[in-house]
Design an enzyme around this catalytic site. Structure first.
Site: not given
Length: 370
Positions: A187, A281
């Protein structure tokens, strides 16, 4: 080749019951064979219109019997093909590494895959609770990151100390024959972790690769580079010297069929080329149409998002409603642990055992009693 002796067990913080037997570690050729087989299978899955099902077991779960993986099994009757684990707490919280390794051994010995994230604490900040998650979110200036990446500085020494301390756990996994889908600095296009929104992120990734692969000789890692959501700016953060083996997206949206899945696939495959693409995810389980469109090699459901009724106050718009995860697992394209090809499972499990695990294999969780 290196043998596992009692001194190794003491250093690992493990008892004999939580380890493999006292046998030699797999040689480089065997580890290479496992990695090649896993990556080859991942690359073949899209053509077969198949996707591996995975679930994350977070750092607070590894000690208990009823993990997210166990709850998934109770909900669906199936075990995940991919088990997600967290390297956070591996340095400052013994006996955490023992339980982390225990989970990885059980999954690998069953022929399943293991992926690990690393929410690395900000190495130059005071972390009051050691490796507590909040310390990964302590901001770092671009100037400090430059110092972290400059050999000989105090900042670089602190970063190296954490990398090498964490690597001890990866070495124990390697010596037990466990291949890890390793997912650091994820991320990075978001601004919530200290490595996020950093122009020097490619250098940080490459520096970590140099330490773990070149210096530490960790040959059991499959490197996974994953962004937040659709990442239109992903090219800014893509590694320059050491390209990832896989690319992926972390998706937390209220809409399970958000078009950001498709945008992420487009943006990331432009960079990753032939590297397999995964949903590394996700809160909500994507539906059949989305999966057919993006064709991911695996989908990792975030453990505490499996059922909104299990959250502390029921207020989680990115969590799954009751029945949604079971419907996801029942999709024809979804592959669970029992459906991984037998030959591949044999290859993955070779020389990895866990005869006396630290946890129950079939616990009775509270949800089962309702």
């Amino acid at each position: 080749m290196r043998a596992h002796f009692s001194t190794w067990l003491v250093a690992a913080g493990l008892s004999v019951s939580a380890t493999t037997s006292l046998t030699a570690a797999p040689d480089a050729a065997e580890i290479h064979g496992k990695k090649t087989a896993i990556l080859s299978y991942m690359a073949q899955l899209p053509a077969q219109k198949k996707t591996l099902a995975g679930v994350q077991v977070n750092e607070f779960e590894v000690y208990i019997d009823c993990t997210s993986a166990d709850r998934l099994t109770e909900m669906t009757g199936k075990r995940p093909a991919v088990l997600g684990l967290e390297l956070m707490n591996a340095i400052a919280y013994p006996p955490y590494p023992s339980y982390l390794i225990d989970r990885a051994l059980t999954q690998t010995a069953a022929g399943g895959l293991v992926t690990m994230a690393w929410h690395q604490r900000n190495p130059v900040e005071v972390c009051q609770r050691g490796e507590y998650y909040e310390c990964a979110k302590k901001a770092m200036s671009p100037e400090t990151l430059k110092a972290v990446l400059t050999p000989g500085t105090k900042e670089n020494a602190l970063w190296l100390a954490d990398v090498r301390a964490m690597a001890k756990t990866l070495h124990k996994l390697r010596d037990a024959g466990v291949v890890v889908l390793f997912r650091p600095y994820h991320e990075m296009n978001g601004g919530w972790f200290w490595w996020g929104k950093q122009e020097a992120l490619p250098e940080l990734w490459d520096a970590l690769y140099d330490e773990l692969v070149v210096r530490e000789k960790l040959d059991n890692l499959i490197w996974v580079w994953s962004t937040d959501r659709d990442a239109p700016d992903a090219a800014k953060y893509f590694p320059k010297r050491h390209k990832p083996d896989m690319v992926g997206t972390d998706m937390y949206e209220n809409d399970a069929d958000t078009p950001k899945f498709a945008a992420a696939k487009t943006n990331l495959t432009k960079l990753g080329g032939a590297a397999p693409f995964a949903v590394t995810e996700t809160g909500k389980a994507p539906g059949a149409k989305v999966l057919d469109a993006i064709n991911p090699s695996y989908v990792l459901l975030w453990g505490d998002h499996l059922n909104v009724n299990w959250t502390w106050n029921g207020d989680c718009p990115q969590c799954n409603k009751p029945g949604e995860v079971a419907a996801f697992i029942k999709l024809p394209r979804i592959v669970t642990l029992d459906e991984i090809p037998a030959a591949l499972k044999t290859t993955i499990a070779r020389d990895t055992t866990n005869p006396r695990p630290l946890h129950k294999s079939n616990p009775v969780c509270p949800a089962k009693l309702r």
